[in-house]
Write a protein that holds these residues in place. Structure first.
Motif, PDB file in Angstrom:
ATOM      1  N   GLY A  49       0.812  -1.208   0.000  1.00 46.32           N
ATOM      2  CA  GLY A  49       0.000   0.000   0.000  1.00 46.32           C
ATOM      3  C   GLY A  49       0.845   1.257   0.000  1.00 46.32           C
ATOM      4  O   GLY A  49       0.534   2.237  -0.689  1.00 46.32           O
ATOM      5  N   ASN A  50       1.940   1.248   0.761  1.00 42.66           N
ATOM      6  CA  ASN A  50       2.808   2.413   0.832  1.00 42.66           C
ATOM      7  C   ASN A  50       3.473   2.695  -0.505  1.00 42.66           C
ATOM      8  O   ASN A  50       3.564   3.854  -0.934  1.00 42.66           O
ATOM      9  N   GLN A  51       3.939   1.652  -1.204  1.00 39.73           N
ATOM     10  CA  GLN A  51       4.533   1.852  -2.524  1.00 39.73           C
ATOM     11  C   GLN A  51       3.500   2.371  -3.522  1.00 39.73           C
ATOM     12  O   GLN A  51       3.800   3.226  -4.362  1.00 39.73           O
ATOM     13  N   VAL A  57      -0.393   7.624  -6.090  1.00 36.89           N
ATOM     14  CA  VAL A  57      -1.155   8.715  -5.491  1.00 36.89           C
ATOM     15  C   VAL A  57      -0.339  10.005  -5.486  1.00 36.89           C
ATOM     16  O   VAL A  57      -0.800  11.051  -5.947  1.00 36.89           O
ATOM     17  N   ARG A  58       0.907   9.941  -4.995  1.00 38.53           N
ATOM     18  CA  ARG A  58       1.703  11.168  -4.873  1.00 38.53           C
ATOM     19  C   ARG A  58       2.403  11.547  -6.179  1.00 38.53           C
ATOM     20  O   ARG A  58       2.277  12.675  -6.654  1.00 38.53           O
ATOM     21  N   ASP A  59       3.173  10.605  -6.770  1.00 38.04           N
ATOM     22  CA  ASP A  59       3.986  10.975  -7.933  1.00 38.04           C
ATOM     23  C   ASP A  59       3.146  11.163  -9.188  1.00 38.04           C
ATOM     24  O   ASP A  59       3.208  12.216  -9.836  1.00 38.04           O
ATOM     25  N   ARG A  63      -1.291  13.932  -5.583  1.00 40.34           N
ATOM     26  CA  ARG A  63      -2.232  14.104  -4.476  1.00 40.34           C
ATOM     27  C   ARG A  63      -1.496  14.231  -3.138  1.00 40.34           C
ATOM     28  O   ARG A  63      -0.329  13.892  -3.011  1.00 40.34           O
ATOM     29  N   GLU A  64      -2.232  14.719  -2.152  1.00 41.66           N
ATOM     30  CA  GLU A  64      -1.695  14.827  -0.802  1.00 41.66           C
ATOM     31  C   GLU A  64      -1.471  13.435  -0.223  1.00 41.66           C
ATOM     32  O   GLU A  64      -2.215  12.494  -0.538  1.00 41.66           O
ATOM     33  N   PRO A  65      -0.450  13.278   0.629  1.00 42.49           N
ATOM     34  CA  PRO A  65      -0.184  11.960   1.221  1.00 42.49           C
ATOM     35  C   PRO A  65      -1.358  11.448   2.052  1.00 42.49           C
ATOM     36  O   PRO A  65      -2.093  12.226   2.664  1.00 42.49           O
ATOM     37  N   VAL A  66      -1.500  10.141   2.070  1.00 43.39           N
ATOM     38  CA  VAL A  66      -2.468   9.497   2.957  1.00 43.39           C
ATOM     39  C   VAL A  66      -1.841   9.324   4.335  1.00 43.39           C
ATOM     40  O   VAL A  66      -2.427   9.690   5.353  1.00 43.39           O
ATOM     41  N   ASP A 104      -8.413   3.353  -3.260  1.00 50.61           N
ATOM     42  CA  ASP A 104      -9.478   4.241  -3.734  1.00 50.61           C
ATOM     43  C   ASP A 104      -8.885   5.464  -4.432  1.00 50.61           C
ATOM     44  O   ASP A 104      -9.353   5.866  -5.508  1.00 50.61           O
ATOM     45  N   LYS A 105      -7.854   6.044  -3.852  1.00 49.58           N
ATOM     46  CA  LYS A 105      -7.232   7.224  -4.447  1.00 49.58           C
ATOM     47  C   LYS A 105      -6.480   6.863  -5.731  1.00 49.58           C
ATOM     48  O   LYS A 105      -6.503   7.614  -6.714  1.00 49.58           O
ATOM     49  N   ALA A 106      -5.821   5.701  -5.735  1.00 53.87           N
ATOM     50  CA  ALA A 106      -5.084   5.286  -6.932  1.00 53.87           C
ATOM     51  C   ALA A 106      -6.031   5.052  -8.107  1.00 53.87           C
ATOM     52  O   ALA A 106      -5.709   5.399  -9.250  1.00 53.87           O
ATOM     53  N   MET A 107      -7.192   4.482  -7.843  1.00 57.42           N
ATOM     54  CA  MET A 107      -8.148   4.257  -8.927  1.00 57.42           C
ATOM     55  C   MET A 107      -8.717   5.577  -9.444  1.00 57.42           C
ATOM     56  O   MET A 107      -8.991   5.714 -10.642  1.00 57.42           O
TER      57      MET A 107
END
Length: 430
Positions: A49-51, A57-59, A63-66, A104-107
């Motif tokens: 999940g972190n990767q 999500v970030r790169d 988006r803002e970090p979870v 959810d954010k990645a999708m």
């Protein structure tokens, strides 16, 4: 351009496997360390999940970090596997919630981003990298399941039986071939660039070395004879007390093997698994052969003498189907040699993809013209270290994480991976 629906399907398929592997055990098992060389399963769960958060999500998404506060906990280079249980890791419940939020954010990022923009986004590369990363950790978690003690928790049908009897060797003719790739959209940096390599004529075994063949090596005193082993290999055999492949035990006049909590007699025509590089090398020397080099293995797997080109896979350019190879944890063991005739290479070499990772006698370096992308910790930091190459994938490798150009590497003493081998020899030895 890569189809977003395909990308989404691959992400979801990887996640279903992650869920299967982590939901198969209770929370106490998730946080337990089953071996000092493996992480607790809950670390792998949060790490994937972190990767995904870092890259998608970030790169890619901007988006803002979870959870920026946990980045260091799940950085594989900051803490050794042995020490990870002492870290303030997310609990199983917290880890599940976290990976769900990230997905959810990645999708959402996938819905909105163009897959023909930045190099990370082009052809869905970053998404493909994350798919492969999660599937690789799923295989690592499967290896952890093999090391855990207790009642069986994983179920799968037995692999198919052999259709053809596969024996002997195949002659691979001398000449150059194209090694590596410039065209595989999700290929990782160490598979690139494509380049011509000359290989002298050699013979390679038509199938991986089997349990029955390896048992003959043991019966002949192979573990007691220093002459079959390299100097370093013999030192390791003595220090580690090796007497047979990992998970083998004596069973009357033969051998039994424990697979995922179940113990049964070894099946003679299954490829041997859970041997280290030094054991593979010693067997090959005893047999009057050697291990193939990495270019030899790839030429045997990809070169089509009728066209002179290198295929994506031994059977052609189409992705693996169930008739081609034993992949994706459909079974919990290698299939007997001869079970996948449709997966043979043009030269007639069988089961190069799936079943067992195959040790080859090459060190891990970048190809000529190597260019690091997207981060040096994936490949470059390992170049020149104490690693040997493995090729072809195992029954626990997903199709998304293996192809004819894919390169794996590990320390030559490692046996917890689903590793086997096949032998080769110079054509001049005829």
């Amino acid at each position: 351009m890569t189809d977003k629906n395909k990308v989404a399907a691959e992400l979801e398929r990887a996640r279903r496997r992650t869920v299967l592997l982590t939901e198969a055990v209770d929370d106490a098992d998730l946080v337990r360390q089953h071996s000092p060389i493996m992480s607790p399963l809950v670390w792998d769960l949060a790490h994937v999940g972190n990767q995904e958060e870092l890259w998608l999500v970030r790169d890619v998404g901007g988006r803002e970090p979870v959870r920026r506060d946990i980045d260091e906990l799940y950085d594989a280079f900051k803490h050794s596997r042995r020490d990870r249980t002492a870290l303030p890791l997310l609990s199983p419940q917290e880890a599940r919630k976290y990976v769900g939020q990230v997905r959810d954010k990645a999708m959402d990022v996938l819905d909105r981003v163009r897959l023909d923009g930045s190099r990370l986004a082009a052809d869905g590369f970053a998404f493909g990298m994350i798919v492969q990363h999660e599937q690789q950790h799923d295989e690592t978690m499967l290896a952890t399941h093999q090391l855990r003690l207790g009642a069986p928790v994983l179920e799968a049908p037995a692999p198919p039986r052999a259709i053809n009897k596969i024996t002997g060797e195949v002659l691979v003719p001398a000449g150059s071939f194209t090694m590596g790739t410039d065209t595989e959209p999700w290929a990782l940096d160490n598979e690139r660039p494509a380049h011509a390599v000359h290989v002298d004529a050699f013979y390679i075994d038509a199938a991986p070395t089997t349990n029955g063949e390896y048992a003959q090596f043991i019966a002949a005193g192979g573990y007691d004879e220093p002459r079959w082993w390299s100097e370093r290999g013999w030192a390791h055999r003595q220090e580690a007390g090796l007497t047979a492949p990992q998970h083998w035990q004596r069973d009357g006049d033969g051998w039994a093997y424990t697979q995922f909590g179940r113990t049964q007699r070894i099946i003679d025509d299954e490829p041997v698994v859970h041997v280290c590089f030094f054991e593979a090398q010693a067997y090959a020397t005893w047999a009057g052969k050697r291990l193939p080099t990495e270019p030899e293995w790839e030429k045997a797997a990809r070169f089509d003498p009728a066209t002179g080109r290198s295929r994506r896979y031994p059977w052609g350019d189409e992705p693996p189907e169930t008739r081609h190879a034993n992949l994706g944890q459909r079974h919990l063991a290698p299939a007997p040699v001869g079970a996948y005739p449709d997966g043979a290479s043009p030269l007639g070499v069988h089961q190069l993809i799936g079943d067992v990772w195959e040790w080859v006698d090459s060190d891990f370096y970048g190809y000529p013209g190597f260019s690091m992308f997207p981060y040096e910790e994936y490949s470059q930091v390992f170049f020149g270290g104490d690693y040997k190459i493995l090729r072809g994938g195992s029954f626990g490798t997903d199709a998304a994480a293996v192809r004819g150009t894919f390169r794996n590497w590990d320390h030559p003493i490692r046996r917890q991976i689903f590793s086997g081998f096949r032998c080769a020899r110079d054509a001049a030895d005829v």
